[in-house]
Design a protein around this motif. Structure first.
Motif, PDB file in Angstrom:
ATOM      1  N   GLY A  37       5.792  52.676  -7.158  1.00  0.00           N
ATOM      2  CA  GLY A  37       6.605  52.771  -5.942  1.00  0.00           C
ATOM      3  C   GLY A  37       6.287  51.644  -4.964  1.00  0.00           C
ATOM      4  O   GLY A  37       7.191  51.073  -4.344  1.00  0.00           O
ATOM      5  N   ARG A  38       4.979  51.373  -4.817  1.00  0.00           N
ATOM      6  CA  ARG A  38       4.598  50.265  -3.941  1.00  0.00           C
ATOM      7  C   ARG A  38       5.154  48.945  -4.446  1.00  0.00           C
ATOM      8  O   ARG A  38       5.674  48.120  -3.670  1.00  0.00           O
ATOM      9  N   ALA A  39       5.061  48.732  -5.762  1.00  0.00           N
ATOM     10  CA  ALA A  39       5.606  47.486  -6.325  1.00  0.00           C
ATOM     11  C   ALA A  39       7.110  47.403  -6.119  1.00  0.00           C
ATOM     12  O   ALA A  39       7.656  46.339  -5.771  1.00  0.00           O
ATOM     13  N   GLN A  96       7.944  46.509  -2.546  1.00  0.00           N
ATOM     14  CA  GLN A  96       7.763  45.071  -2.300  1.00  0.00           C
ATOM     15  C   GLN A  96       8.951  44.282  -2.849  1.00  0.00           C
ATOM     16  O   GLN A  96       9.481  43.365  -2.188  1.00  0.00           O
ATOM     17  N   LYS A  97       9.370  44.606  -4.047  1.00  0.00           N
ATOM     18  CA  LYS A  97      10.514  43.925  -4.628  1.00  0.00           C
ATOM     19  C   LYS A  97      11.788  44.199  -3.845  1.00  0.00           C
ATOM     20  O   LYS A  97      12.658  43.334  -3.716  1.00  0.00           O
ATOM     21  N   ILE A  98      11.907  45.450  -3.340  1.00  0.00           N
ATOM     22  CA  ILE A  98      13.094  45.768  -2.541  1.00  0.00           C
ATOM     23  C   ILE A  98      13.118  44.933  -1.268  1.00  0.00           C
ATOM     24  O   ILE A  98      14.172  44.440  -0.826  1.00  0.00           O
ATOM     25  N   GLN A 123      15.861  40.416 -11.927  1.00  0.00           N
ATOM     26  CA  GLN A 123      16.232  41.403 -12.931  1.00  0.00           C
ATOM     27  C   GLN A 123      15.079  41.667 -13.897  1.00  0.00           C
ATOM     28  O   GLN A 123      14.802  42.803 -14.293  1.00  0.00           O
ATOM     29  N   LEU A 124      14.369  40.599 -14.310  1.00  0.00           N
ATOM     30  CA  LEU A 124      13.231  40.799 -15.200  1.00  0.00           C
ATOM     31  C   LEU A 124      12.126  41.602 -14.530  1.00  0.00           C
ATOM     32  O   LEU A 124      11.470  42.443 -15.135  1.00  0.00           O
ATOM     33  N   SER A 125      11.933  41.329 -13.260  1.00  0.00           N
ATOM     34  CA  SER A 125      10.902  42.058 -12.522  1.00  0.00           C
ATOM     35  C   SER A 125      11.244  43.530 -12.409  1.00  0.00           C
ATOM     36  O   SER A 125      10.396  44.394 -12.558  1.00  0.00           O
ATOM     37  N   VAL A 126      12.470  43.888 -12.168  1.00  0.00           N
ATOM     38  CA  VAL A 126      12.896  45.292 -12.053  1.00  0.00           C
ATOM     39  C   VAL A 126      12.755  46.022 -13.390  1.00  0.00           C
ATOM     40  O   VAL A 126      12.268  47.151 -13.478  1.00  0.00           O
ATOM     41  N   SER A 127      13.190  45.405 -14.467  1.00  0.00           N
ATOM     42  CA  SER A 127      13.134  46.073 -15.781  1.00  0.00           C
ATOM     43  C   SER A 127      11.702  46.334 -16.221  1.00  0.00           C
ATOM     44  O   SER A 127      11.422  47.251 -16.976  1.00  0.00           O
ATOM     45  N   GLY A 128      10.744  45.534 -15.796  1.00  0.00           N
ATOM     46  CA  GLY A 128       9.357  45.733 -16.193  1.00  0.00           C
ATOM     47  C   GLY A 128       8.620  46.781 -15.392  1.00  0.00           C
ATOM     48  O   GLY A 128       7.452  47.047 -15.671  1.00  0.00           O
ATOM     49  N   ARG A 129       9.250  47.410 -14.426  1.00  0.00           N
ATOM     50  CA  ARG A 129       8.587  48.405 -13.581  1.00  0.00           C
ATOM     51  C   ARG A 129       9.065  49.832 -13.825  1.00  0.00           C
ATOM     52  O   ARG A 129       8.814  50.699 -12.993  1.00  0.00           O
TER      53      ARG A 129
END
Length: 300
Positions: free
Chosen positions: A214-216, A219-221, A270-276
């Motif tokens: 959630g924290r990650a 941050q991305k949001i 997009q890559l960052s979102v899919s990995g979380r």
């Protein structure tokens, strides 16, 4: 003028004990006997419950005769009120008498299984029968009764032991049931504690991962929001330039396009979102098997 009616003493005499009636009873055939004499006669009689005189069967209970009893009392009082018995009442003989020959029963017929007198032993009915002294028959009967009594006493002792053994077995079963219930409760409680601890541990691990991801994601949001605002600003600038007429549009168009394209990398986002994403298989895959694997170490 009063008159008294005198009856022959023979009419008030029991044909069994040959004495004045004592507690007289009447059978259905109208013959009367002393109550005690009739009971003693029936105790040694085959077939049972027949009249000693006419041999007719008596199904009903003997009926007390108050009339005969009153006449017997009147006769005793008229004779002086005492017949030698010492209590002023009619006396029944203690010896068993033959109802046919008025003789004392001294023999026992081994064929008909009944007591007889000496005259009976010479009669046509019993002359070819074997017989013995009635005292010997009584001794044999007592010996047989004693043997049966001993057998029954032994049987009672055996049954007492069996009953005690069964009672002990029942008590032992109750004790075993209580022990099994206690141990089963303790074992299930231990298993429940293990399962509860395993569930709590997995829930804690899940919650920690949810909070970390959630924290990650937050941050991305935040970065996505910043990039989105930058893109929106660039869009508004381009829209303003599109509205401008003149040669200046040609000079500024290339720089504006390069600035808008370099503000954000959508591919990286997009890559960052899919990995979380949360790994559900980590918690649900083969859950029962993994719990069983751990449970084997606590089972004896």
């Amino acid at each position: 003028m009063a008159c008294t009616v005198s009856l022959p003493e023979a009419d008030l005499t029991c044909t069994i004990c040959l004495q004045i009636y004592k507690h007289p009873v009447v059978l259905k055939c109208s013959h009367s006997f002393c109550s005690l004499c009739l009971k003693q006669h029936w105790a040694h009689q085959r077939p049972p419950r027949s009249c000693p005189l006419c041999r007719s069967l008596s199904v009903d209970e003997p009926v007390p005769s108050l009339t005969i009893r009153n006449l017997c009392e009147f006769l005793v009082q008229d004779d002086g009120g005492d017949d030698g018995g010492g209590d002023g009442e009619p006396f029944c003989g203690q010896k068993d008498m033959c109802v046919l020959h008025r003789e004392e029963l001294k023999l026992f017929c081994l064929v008909d299984k009944e007591p007889i007198c000496l005259v009976c032993s010479k009669s046509k009915r019993h002359r070819r029968h074997d017989w013995c002294p009635i005292s010997e028959a009584i001794d044999d009967a007592k010996a047989k009764l004693k043997s049966e009594l001993c057998s029954l006493l032994k049987t009672r002792d055996v049954l007492d032991k069996v009953k005690k053994s069964l009672e002990d077995a029942e008590e032992h079963i109750q004790m075993e049931a209580q022990h099994v219930q206690k141990c089963s409760g303790e074992e299930f409680a231990r298993l429940h504690r293990f399962l509860q601890a395993e569930e709590d541990a997995r829930m804690v691990m899940l919650q920690e991962e949810v909070e970390e991801k959630g924290r990650a994601m937050r941050q991305k949001i935040g970065k996505a929001n910043a990039s989105l605002q930058s893109v929106c600003v660039s869009i508004r600038g381009l829209e303003d330039r599109l509205a401008t007429l003149g040669v200046s549009v040609l000079r500024e168009n290339e720089d504006a396009t390069a600035t808008a394209a370099g503000d954000v990398s959508l591919v990286d986002m997009q890559l960052s979102v899919s990995g979380r994403r949360l790994d559900e298989a980590k918690y649900l895959g083969s859950l029962s098997f993994h719990v069983w694997e751990k449970m084997r170490h606590i089972i004896k």
